[in-house]
Scaffold this motif. Structure first.
Motif, mmCIF file in Angstrom:
data_model
loop_
_atom_site.group_PDB
_atom_site.id
_atom_site.type_symbol
_atom_site.label_atom_id
_atom_site.label_comp_id
_atom_site.label_asym_id
_atom_site.label_seq_id
_atom_site.Cartn_x
_atom_site.Cartn_y
_atom_site.Cartn_z
ATOM 1 N N PHE A 77 0.829 -1.203 0.000
ATOM 2 C CA PHE A 77 0.000 0.000 0.000
ATOM 3 C C PHE A 77 0.862 1.252 0.000
ATOM 4 C CE2 PHE A 77 -2.412 -3.252 2.118
ATOM 5 C CZ PHE A 77 -3.725 -3.042 1.751
ATOM 6 N N TRP A 78 0.290 2.321 -0.555
ATOM 7 C CA TRP A 78 0.806 3.675 -0.377
ATOM 8 C C TRP A 78 -0.073 4.341 0.664
ATOM 9 C CZ3 TRP A 78 5.255 4.453 -2.711
ATOM 10 C CH2 TRP A 78 5.540 3.778 -3.887
ATOM 11 N N ALA A 79 0.505 5.102 1.549
ATOM 12 C CA ALA A 79 -0.256 5.933 2.482
ATOM 13 C C ALA A 79 0.093 7.384 2.177
ATOM 14 C CB ALA A 79 0.086 5.601 3.926
ATOM 15 N N VAL A 80 -0.937 8.174 1.930
ATOM 16 C CA VAL A 80 -0.766 9.583 1.568
ATOM 17 C C VAL A 80 -1.839 10.402 2.280
ATOM 18 C CG1 VAL A 80 0.243 9.007 -0.686
ATOM 19 C CG2 VAL A 80 -2.231 9.376 -0.496
ATOM 20 N N ASP A 81 -1.660 11.721 2.281
ATOM 21 C CA ASP A 81 -2.696 12.571 2.872
ATOM 22 C C ASP A 81 -3.708 12.987 1.800
ATOM 23 O OD1 ASP A 81 -1.650 14.764 1.463
ATOM 24 O OD2 ASP A 81 -0.597 15.553 3.204
ATOM 25 N N THR A 82 -4.699 13.738 2.207
ATOM 26 C CA THR A 82 -5.787 14.103 1.291
ATOM 27 C C THR A 82 -5.349 15.040 0.168
ATOM 28 O OG1 THR A 82 -6.448 15.874 2.781
ATOM 29 C CG2 THR A 82 -7.604 13.773 3.009
ATOM 30 N N ASP A 83 -4.215 15.715 0.333
ATOM 31 C CA ASP A 83 -3.735 16.646 -0.701
ATOM 32 C C ASP A 83 -2.829 15.983 -1.737
ATOM 33 O OD1 ASP A 83 -5.079 18.778 0.483
ATOM 34 O OD2 ASP A 83 -3.399 19.217 1.822
ATOM 35 N N PHE A 84 -2.473 14.730 -1.526
ATOM 36 C CA PHE A 84 -1.539 14.051 -2.427
ATOM 37 C C PHE A 84 -2.223 13.759 -3.769
ATOM 38 C CE2 PHE A 84 0.778 10.593 -4.322
ATOM 39 C CZ PHE A 84 2.096 10.869 -4.006
ATOM 40 N N PRO A 85 -1.502 13.959 -4.888
ATOM 41 C CA PRO A 85 -2.059 13.651 -6.215
ATOM 42 C C PRO A 85 -2.060 12.128 -6.462
ATOM 43 C CG PRO A 85 0.177 14.490 -6.442
ATOM 44 C CD PRO A 85 -0.174 14.584 -4.980
ATOM 45 N N THR A 86 -3.117 11.458 -6.034
ATOM 46 C CA THR A 86 -3.163 9.989 -6.062
ATOM 47 C C THR A 86 -3.101 9.394 -7.467
ATOM 48 O OG1 THR A 86 -5.571 10.032 -5.958
ATOM 49 C CG2 THR A 86 -4.379 9.832 -3.858
ATOM 50 N N GLU A 87 -3.348 10.201 -8.493
ATOM 51 C CA GLU A 87 -3.256 9.671 -9.858
ATOM 52 C C GLU A 87 -1.823 9.269 -10.214
ATOM 53 O OE1 GLU A 87 -2.828 14.134 -9.968
ATOM 54 O OE2 GLU A 87 -4.283 12.762 -9.070
ATOM 55 N N LEU A 88 -0.839 9.717 -9.442
ATOM 56 C CA LEU A 88 0.560 9.318 -9.652
ATOM 57 C C LEU A 88 0.806 7.863 -9.255
ATOM 58 C CD1 LEU A 88 2.530 12.342 -8.142
ATOM 59 C CD2 LEU A 88 2.235 11.800 -10.561
ATOM 60 N N LEU A 89 0.018 7.352 -8.334
ATOM 61 C CA LEU A 89 0.271 6.034 -7.751
ATOM 62 C C LEU A 89 -0.203 4.921 -8.673
ATOM 63 C CD1 LEU A 89 -0.914 6.910 -4.144
ATOM 64 C CD2 LEU A 89 1.434 6.897 -5.027
ATOM 65 N N PRO A 90 0.588 3.863 -8.792
ATOM 66 C CA PRO A 90 0.195 2.749 -9.665
ATOM 67 C C PRO A 90 -1.146 2.158 -9.228
ATOM 68 C CG PRO A 90 2.475 2.511 -8.936
ATOM 69 C CD PRO A 90 1.883 3.631 -8.146
ATOM 70 N N PRO A 91 -2.074 1.974 -10.162
ATOM 71 C CA PRO A 91 -3.406 1.472 -9.796
ATOM 72 C C PRO A 91 -3.404 0.034 -9.288
ATOM 73 C CG PRO A 91 -3.187 1.628 -12.174
ATOM 74 C CD PRO A 91 -1.948 2.244 -11.579
ATOM 75 N N GLU A 92 -2.337 -0.701 -9.538
ATOM 76 C CA GLU A 92 -2.271 -2.096 -9.084
ATOM 77 C C GLU A 92 -1.756 -2.214 -7.641
ATOM 78 O OE1 GLU A 92 1.718 -1.253 -11.049
ATOM 79 O OE2 GLU A 92 -0.363 -0.724 -11.430
ATOM 80 N N THR A 93 -1.627 -1.100 -6.957
ATOM 81 C CA THR A 93 -1.194 -1.100 -5.563
ATOM 82 C C THR A 93 -2.327 -0.577 -4.683
ATOM 83 O OG1 THR A 93 -0.255 1.121 -5.820
ATOM 84 C CG2 THR A 93 1.238 -0.743 -6.158
ATOM 85 N N GLY A 94 -2.229 -0.872 -3.386
ATOM 86 C CA GLY A 94 -3.236 -0.402 -2.448
ATOM 87 C C GLY A 94 -3.046 1.066 -2.120
ATOM 88 N N LEU A 95 -4.119 1.681 -1.620
ATOM 89 C CA LEU A 95 -4.081 3.097 -1.287
ATOM 90 C C LEU A 95 -4.742 3.337 0.062
ATOM 91 C CD1 LEU A 95 -3.580 6.092 -1.944
ATOM 92 C CD2 LEU A 95 -5.739 6.061 -3.242
ATOM 93 N N ILE A 96 -4.025 4.029 0.922
ATOM 94 C CA ILE A 96 -4.523 4.417 2.236
ATOM 95 C C ILE A 96 -4.416 5.928 2.338
ATOM 96 C CG2 ILE A 96 -4.133 4.264 4.733
ATOM 97 C CD1 ILE A 96 -2.885 1.478 4.241
ATOM 98 N N ILE A 97 -5.507 6.571 2.744
ATOM 99 C CA ILE A 97 -5.487 8.005 3.022
ATOM 100 C C ILE A 97 -5.345 8.136 4.534
ATOM 101 C CG2 ILE A 97 -6.743 10.187 2.888
ATOM 102 C CD1 ILE A 97 -5.896 9.104 0.143
ATOM 103 N N ALA A 98 -4.356 8.928 4.963
ATOM 104 C CA ALA A 98 -4.049 8.980 6.388
ATOM 105 C C ALA A 98 -3.727 10.394 6.849
ATOM 106 C CB ALA A 98 -2.851 8.069 6.693
#
Length: 142
Positions: A77-98
């Protein structure tokens, strides 16, 4: 919490959330030489998750080792905050907003189960690392 870096604040929120799901976490865990994951999580069914905390676009773009972490976990997983440009993250990985207080799994990572021998090795290293950290808190000079 003022002395924590943005990445440490994300890791704290992730750890708090995963604890509510029955996971135990270790921050800055070294599964193998040359690798250091931000958060390693051990679940109630011995599942192993790696969470990389990214506080900015530049932080993410500078990370060249993350693919090497995939062979040390069941889910990534990637953990990012609400301001992070999530479109950069590979779609085949998990995503956590923290944030520093909690987190939410927005996209579950696909599962790629570790081989039993690799799982045993990682869990043993995890246990030794956790025990040494606890020992250093109880006996700082040991």
């Amino acid at each position: 919490m003022l002395d924590m870096t943005p990445g440490q604040r994300l890791a704290r929120g992730v750890a708090r959330h995963l604890a509510s799901l029955g996971f135990a976490t270790i921050e800055e865990f070294v599964p193998d030489r040359g690798l250091r994951v931000d958060v390693m999580a051990l679940g109630p069914k011995s599942e192993l998750w790696v969470i990389e905390c990214k506080s900015s676009r530049a932080d993410y773009l500078a990370d060249t080792k993350w693919r090497g972490y995939l062979e040390w976990c069941d889910r990534f997983f990637w953990a990012v905050d609400t301001d992070f440009p999530t479109e950069l993250l590979p779609p085949e990985t998990g995503l956590i907003i923290a944030d520093a207080y909690d987190a939410e799994i927005v996209r579950m990572s696909p599962e790629d189960k570790l081989a039993p021998a690799r799982r045993k090795k990682v869990i043993h290293k995890y246990a030794m690392n956790a025990a040494r950290r606890l020992q250093s808190l109880r006996h700082p000079m040991a």
